[in-house]
Design an enzyme around this catalytic site. Structure first.
Site, short mmCIF file in Angstrom:
data_model
loop_
_atom_site.label_atom_id
_atom_site.label_comp_id
_atom_site.label_asym_id
_atom_site.label_seq_id
_atom_site.Cartn_x
_atom_site.Cartn_y
_atom_site.Cartn_z
N GLU A 70 -12.94 -29.26 -75.05
CA GLU A 70 -12.09 -28.10 -75.31
C GLU A 70 -12.15 -27.63 -76.77
O GLU A 70 -11.17 -27.74 -77.51
CB GLU A 70 -10.64 -28.44 -74.93
CG GLU A 70 -10.45 -28.79 -73.47
CD GLU A 70 -9.08 -29.36 -73.19
OE1 GLU A 70 -8.27 -29.50 -74.13
OE2 GLU A 70 -8.79 -29.67 -72.01
N GLY A 82 -11.77 -25.11 -79.73
CA GLY A 82 -11.07 -23.84 -80.01
C GLY A 82 -11.34 -23.45 -81.43
O GLY A 82 -12.02 -22.47 -81.73
N CYS A 95 9.43 -14.49 -99.71
CA CYS A 95 10.50 -15.04 -100.53
C CYS A 95 10.61 -16.55 -100.32
O CYS A 95 11.64 -17.06 -99.87
CB CYS A 95 11.81 -14.33 -100.18
SG CYS A 95 13.04 -14.49 -101.48
#
Length: 488
Positions: free
Chosen positions: A331, A333, A407
């Site tokens: 798998e 990604g 911020c």
């Protein structure tokens, strides 16, 4: 270990470069391993993607923006498909599931479908993306440690290829929904194999003390198999699944995981007479974020993984010569999406700050993005590189810290990197290897609209995810002035 009562950012020595970051002979040179395959510097010094200058991308689509090299993404997907198909041909074959959590949108799902890969999803939203592009359901998996009834119902109604079950409650839930629909649910068992992947603790997923899967050492994995076999009229046991973590640079952990999975696979064959047809070893293959990282290629991974699986399967084949071998799944990604994309920013302010008892100078370069489009530095302490993108420079290198506009003092994109000394407000900078998890984890912090994803192919750019607007953000607010007045 450097420490300071006011926090790590104030510790002695933090005005100097980390040991792994070399002083560049040419501060404008691009390290090929960090960038997508079609990224270059033009003769004028500007970064280009498939021949398209970044200044044109910024002019048309604005900044901050994720810029994806479509050709590179597709090439990496094909490489995993081909480089695992060939070495596993002598066994039972291999399937490559693209891990959609890294980055998924309808265009990417369509590319994955066209390149012949499978798709791993972990939510109803990711399933919806697959359905929108008519992805073949038999080539789709559904993951997750707390799948809802709605998600399971949607998956089974669609005819999904596999559901990776993660708890005893979920085994019962899937069986119940399969009964309601009159179908047999294809399931795999997520096994916690007890392998400590050498990575950040938040992305190491196979040690015992974490939320995923059934413990192998505690006997839960075997109990889960038994529970599924007992519900054989509604659950079809496809096999065992593991995932040992992310950003992994060698295959030793996979070898241990395969050994332990195959031992359970053999035990099930002996006691239940079932030769489970599949086995999933997960993903987590690392990529280069900085010069410190040295990832394996898809070809190297395919060869090494096939070799270790064949070696670990020997005991099973010796004891069960007539039984079919399990088909292996992986798998990737990050390894596909990550290097395909960089984030393009414009510099807004530059500030020198005196720090530490040695009165070292730290140069803060603020850009028009930050932790809302790349939270990985703040979340994991991830390291990134960057480069001046919009022009050439012959100035000497200058150590800088790339920070965002939010911020938060922890709003850091690149902790330490060299840029030319003459870098200035209005310059464009590019941060490579942001294709995985950056957009997926993006937020609207400080009500900042999320950037677009701009795909470039053959010198043509187009948005595959449009820029979010303030109107998009405000559209979610529910505040009718008339209703408020009546309530008073």
């Amino acid at each position: 270990m450097r420490a300071h009562e006011a926090g790590i950012l104030h510790a002695d020595g933090y005005g100097t470069a980390p040991q792994w970051l070399p002083y560049p002979e040419d501060v404008t040179e691009l390290m090929p391993e960090l960038w997508a395959g079609n990224v270059r510097r033009s003769r004028s010094g500007e970064i280009t993607v498939a021949g398209l200058p970044v200044t044109e991308i910024a002019r048309e689509f604005g900044t901050a923006a994720y810029v994806m090299d479509e050709g590179d993404f597709r090439a990496r997907a094909r490489a995993f498909r081909d480089d695992f198909t060939a070495p596993f041909a002598a066994l039972a074959g291999a399937d490559v599931y693209y891990a959609g959590k890294a980055f998924l949108c309808t265009a990417v799902a369509r590319w994955i479908k066209e390149e012949g890969l499978f798709l791993d999803t972990c939510s109803g939203g990711e399933l919806a993306v697959a359905q929108r592009v008519d992805f073949p359901p038999e080539r789709v998996a559904l993951h997750g440690n707390n799948k809802s009834r709605e998600e399971i119902h949607r998956a089974l109604s669609w005819g999904i290829g596999r559901i990776v079950v993660d708890s005893f409650a979920e085994i019962d839930r899937v069986a119940q929904i399969a009964t309601e629909l009159g179908v047999v649910a294809p399931v795999m068992v997520r096994v916690t194999v007890g392998v400590e992947a050498h990575t950040h603790e938040f992305i190491a997923t196979a040690h015992e003390d974490q939320k995923f899967g059934f413990s192998l050492a505690g006997g839960q994995a075997r109990e889960a198999v038994d529970a599924i076999v007992a519900k054989g009229d509604r659950l079809h046991l496809l096999g065992l699944h593991s995932h040992i973590g992310s950003q992994i640079f060698d295959t030793s952990g996979f070898e241990i995981a395969a050994r332990r999975l195959i031992a359970l696979h053999t035990e099930v064959a002996d006691e239940h007479g079932i030769a489970m047809p599949e086995m999933d070893l997960g993903g987590g293959y690392g990529i280069a974020y900085t010069s410190e990282n040295t990832p394996l290629t898809a070809e190297e991974l395919g060869f090494q993984m096939a070799e270790l699986v064949e070696r670990e399967l020997k005991e099973f084949t010796d004891g069960h010569p007539e039984a079919p071998l399990p088909r292996i799944s992986i798998e990737p990604g990050r390894a596909i999406a990550g290097p395909s994309t960089f984030t393009l920013y414009e510099i807004g302010t530059i500030k020198d700050v005196t720090i530490g008892p040695e009165e070292e100078i730290r140069t803060y370069v603020s850009v028009d993005g930050g932790m809302s489009d790349n939270v990985r530095t703040a979340l994991y302490g991830a390291d990134y590189s960057c480069a001046l993108a919009s022009r050439d420079s012959t100035a000497d290198p200058r150590l800088v810290r790339i920070v965002g506009r939010h911020c938060e003092s922890g709003d850091i994109v690149v902790m330490d990197e060299y840029l030319p000394e003459d870098v200035t407000v209005g310059d464009l900078v590019a941060v490579p290897a942001t294709g995985a998890y950056c957009r997926s984890l993006a937020s609207q912090y400080n009500h900042t609209p999320r950037p677009p994803v701009i795909a470039v192919r053959d010198g043509v750019a187009r948005p595959i995810v449009r820029r979010e607007s303030i109107e998009d953000i405000l559209a979610l607010d529910v505040d009718d002035p008339a209703e408020n007045q009546e309530a008073r």
